[in-house]
Scaffold this motif. Structure first.
Motif, PDB file in Angstrom:
ATOM      1  N   MET A  26      -6.003   8.198   1.257  1.00 37.02           N
ATOM      2  CA  MET A  26      -5.596   7.067   2.100  1.00 37.02           C
ATOM      3  C   MET A  26      -6.417   7.023   3.384  1.00 37.02           C
ATOM      4  O   MET A  26      -6.572   8.037   4.054  1.00 37.02           O
ATOM      5  CB  MET A  26      -4.101   7.224   2.401  1.00 37.02           C
ATOM      6  N   VAL A  27      -6.900   5.842   3.726  1.00 36.45           N
ATOM      7  CA  VAL A  27      -7.652   5.640   4.968  1.00 36.45           C
ATOM      8  C   VAL A  27      -6.923   4.580   5.788  1.00 36.45           C
ATOM      9  O   VAL A  27      -6.533   3.543   5.256  1.00 36.45           O
ATOM     10  CB  VAL A  27      -9.092   5.140   4.679  1.00 36.45           C
ATOM     11  N   PHE A  28      -6.740   4.866   7.087  1.00 37.83           N
ATOM     12  CA  PHE A  28      -5.929   3.990   7.927  1.00 37.83           C
ATOM     13  C   PHE A  28      -6.767   3.272   8.988  1.00 37.83           C
ATOM     14  O   PHE A  28      -7.827   3.744   9.374  1.00 37.83           O
ATOM     15  CB  PHE A  28      -4.855   4.800   8.665  1.00 37.83           C
ATOM     16  N   GLN A  29      -6.221   2.170   9.478  1.00 40.34           N
ATOM     17  CA  GLN A  29      -6.906   1.407  10.527  1.00 40.34           C
ATOM     18  C   GLN A  29      -7.077   2.241  11.793  1.00 40.34           C
ATOM     19  O   GLN A  29      -8.118   2.245  12.415  1.00 40.34           O
ATOM     20  CB  GLN A  29      -6.110   0.141  10.857  1.00 40.34           C
ATOM     21  N   ARG A  30      -6.026   2.961  12.177  1.00 43.58           N
ATOM     22  CA  ARG A  30      -6.089   3.737  13.419  1.00 43.58           C
ATOM     23  C   ARG A  30      -6.548   5.172  13.167  1.00 43.58           C
ATOM     24  O   ARG A  30      -6.307   6.054  13.973  1.00 43.58           O
ATOM     25  CB  ARG A  30      -4.736   3.717  14.116  1.00 43.58           C
ATOM     26  N   PHE A  31      -7.179   5.367  12.056  1.00 40.89           N
ATOM     27  CA  PHE A  31      -7.835   6.624  11.691  1.00 40.89           C
ATOM     28  C   PHE A  31      -6.865   7.792  11.482  1.00 40.89           C
ATOM     29  O   PHE A  31      -7.073   8.604  10.594  1.00 40.89           O
ATOM     30  CB  PHE A  31      -8.918   7.030  12.708  1.00 40.89           C
ATOM     31  N   ALA A  67       0.833  -1.207   0.000  1.00 35.80           N
ATOM     32  CA  ALA A  67       0.000   0.000   0.000  1.00 35.80           C
ATOM     33  C   ALA A  67       0.863   1.251   0.000  1.00 35.80           C
ATOM     34  O   ALA A  67       0.614   2.202  -0.743  1.00 35.80           O
ATOM     35  CB  ALA A  67      -0.917  -0.006   1.223  1.00 35.80           C
ATOM     36  N   ARG A  68       1.925   1.248   0.806  1.00 35.68           N
ATOM     37  CA  ARG A  68       2.805   2.423   0.887  1.00 35.68           C
ATOM     38  C   ARG A  68       3.596   2.618  -0.399  1.00 35.68           C
ATOM     39  O   ARG A  68       4.025   3.724  -0.707  1.00 35.68           O
ATOM     40  CB  ARG A  68       3.764   2.287   2.077  1.00 35.68           C
ATOM     41  N   ILE A  94      -7.015  -3.013   1.431  1.00 37.34           N
ATOM     42  CA  ILE A  94      -6.027  -3.926   1.990  1.00 37.34           C
ATOM     43  C   ILE A  94      -6.666  -4.555   3.222  1.00 37.34           C
ATOM     44  O   ILE A  94      -7.131  -3.835   4.106  1.00 37.34           O
ATOM     45  CB  ILE A  94      -4.775  -3.145   2.444  1.00 37.34           C
ATOM     46  N   THR A  95      -6.680  -5.868   3.275  1.00 39.15           N
ATOM     47  CA  THR A  95      -7.361  -6.499   4.402  1.00 39.15           C
ATOM     48  C   THR A  95      -6.838  -7.912   4.654  1.00 39.15           C
ATOM     49  O   THR A  95      -6.327  -8.563   3.745  1.00 39.15           O
ATOM     50  CB  THR A  95      -8.890  -6.557   4.158  1.00 39.15           C
ATOM     51  N   LEU A 104      -7.423   4.410  -1.094  1.00 41.36           N
ATOM     52  CA  LEU A 104      -6.593   3.297  -0.637  1.00 41.36           C
ATOM     53  C   LEU A 104      -6.855   3.108   0.850  1.00 41.36           C
ATOM     54  O   LEU A 104      -6.660   4.029   1.638  1.00 41.36           O
ATOM     55  CB  LEU A 104      -5.125   3.669  -0.896  1.00 41.36           C
ATOM     56  N   SER A 105      -7.316   1.924   1.219  1.00 42.29           N
ATOM     57  CA  SER A 105      -7.717   1.708   2.603  1.00 42.29           C
ATOM     58  C   SER A 105      -6.931   0.546   3.179  1.00 42.29           C
ATOM     59  O   SER A 105      -6.967  -0.561   2.644  1.00 42.29           O
ATOM     60  CB  SER A 105      -9.226   1.430   2.610  1.00 42.29           C
ATOM     61  N   ASP A 106      -6.167   0.810   4.243  1.00 47.40           N
ATOM     62  CA  ASP A 106      -5.348  -0.252   4.844  1.00 47.40           C
ATOM     63  C   ASP A 106      -5.983  -0.727   6.147  1.00 47.40           C
ATOM     64  O   ASP A 106      -5.887  -0.060   7.168  1.00 47.40           O
ATOM     65  CB  ASP A 106      -3.920   0.251   5.088  1.00 47.40           C
TER      66      ASP A 106
END
Ligand SMILES: Nc1ncnc2c1ncn2[C@@H]1O[C@H](COP(=O)(O)OP(=O)(O)O)[C@@H](O)[C@H]1O
Ligand SMILES: [Mg+2]
Length: 328
Positions: A82-87, A44-45, A193-194, A159-161
């Motif tokens: 970009m969207v992250f797990q820890r926001f 993703a990065r 991404i999951t 892009l969502s991790d």
């Protein structure tokens, strides 16, 4: 379109991404799936070049990101939200302030910024919470703010991790619904991404399976479930190992049905036509890639197995032999 060409990234002795070539078509919800440590986040990065690959090319919408200097790269990166797990939200700012942040950095005038932030908050269902503090929101709401922020700069790719990994199942479903809408209504490519196969199952058109830094399988799910030996398909239909109680001399087969084929009549007919007792060892029906698909595991007595398999394959069904003489 996102195109990765022979992309690699190492951290010391660890090869996190190992010669990955992958094409992600525009307008799809595309899943990158794999176990923890497989290299998904590194991948993703590399897509938005937060991290530069050691080798290989990254092309997004006909722009080769790996060929750009830092200034041009900053501009090009705006195409990718970009969207992250820890926001990764700022607690010191209001909900609206967080969404405006990306636009402040690139110098968008205040009035335009505010209007855009309001539009994005409306889109994610938080139009009335703009003045709230981040800590006043639930996890699901915070993730919606993260999505609004990612969309504010008008990207073509989201892009969502692991964006739903910290959320409960109900909240996850509502966030996935939002992704589905963003893809359908705004036409954005959504790269998810999951490590959760259920996420892939419920909203992805296509997926790539990552193991040890390599893409071991990829494609449209409707094609993947027609592919013999597909590991992705086995994970989409988690039937598990063959039960101990199964007759060790019998042939065990998996039949995969795609596109709403009713499986029961087929099985009943085969049992009748070949005058054999087939036992049902497992069955799952899922919505995959927008269509209904199913996998049925049968135990067939050895003498009849070859004829039954030929018959089923003759009807265009995907038959895989897990145990028995014909197993290969
Ligand atoms: N910044 C880093 N420094 C060192 N090793 C890293 C770094 N980022 C990832 N790795 C290593 O690279 C491998 C892949 O990690 P990651 O891409 O985070 O996998 P995933 O997201 O699939 O869990 C792992 O072995 C991880 O420990
Ligand atoms: Mg990760």
């Amino acid at each position: 379109m996102i195109s990765l060409e022979h992309v690699s990234k190492r951290y010391g002795d660890i090869v996190a991404v190992d010669d990955v070539s992958l094409t992600i078509p525009s307008g799809q919800v595309y899943g990158i799936v794999g176990q923890s440590g497989a290299g998904k986040s590194t991948l993703a990065r590399l897509v938005n070049l937060i991290e530069r690959p050691d080798s290989g090319r990254v092309v997004v919408d006909d722009v080769e990101l790996t060929a750009l200097n830092d200034t041009d790269l900053r501009a090009a990166r705006r195409r990718i939200g970009m969207v992250f797990q820890r926001f990764n939200l700022l607690n010191s700012r209001t909900v609206r302030g967080n969404v405006e942040l990306a636009l402040e950095i690139d110098g968008t005038p205040r009035a335009r910024r505010q209007a855009r932030a309001q539009d994005m908050l409306d889109l994610v269902g938080l139009g009335h919470r703009g003045d709230a503090g981040i800590h006043e929101l639930s996890g699901g709401q915070q993730q919606r703010v993260g999505i609004a922020r990612a969309l504010a700069a008008n990207p073509t790719v989201l892009l969502s991790d692991e964006a739903t990994s910290a959320l409960d199942p109900e909240t996850t479903a509502s966030i996935l619904d939002l992704y589905r809408r963003i893809n359908a209504e705004l036409g954005l490519t959504v790269l998810l991404i999951t490590h959760e196969m259920d996420v892939v199952k419920s909203i992805c058109h296509s997926a790539a399976l990552v193991e040890h830094g390599r893409v071991v399988e990829s494609g449209r799910l409707t094609d993947v479930i027609r592919t013999p030996g597909s590991r992705l398909t086995s994970q989409l239909f988690p039937l598990g190992p063959i039960p101990q109680s199964a007759d060790p001399t019998a042939t065990v087969i998996d039949i995969t049905f795609a596109g709403g084929t009713a499986d029961r009549p087929v099985i009943a007919r085969v049992a009748r036509d070949h005058a054999v007792d087939v036992s049902l060892l497992g069955a799952l029906v899922e919505q995959i890639g927008g269509t209904q698909a199913g996998r049925t595991r049968l135990e067939v007595p050895a003498p009849a197995a070859a004829a039954v398999i030929a018959d089923l394959r003759g009807q265009g069904l995907l038959v895989e032999v897990l145990q028995g003489e014909d197993a290969r």
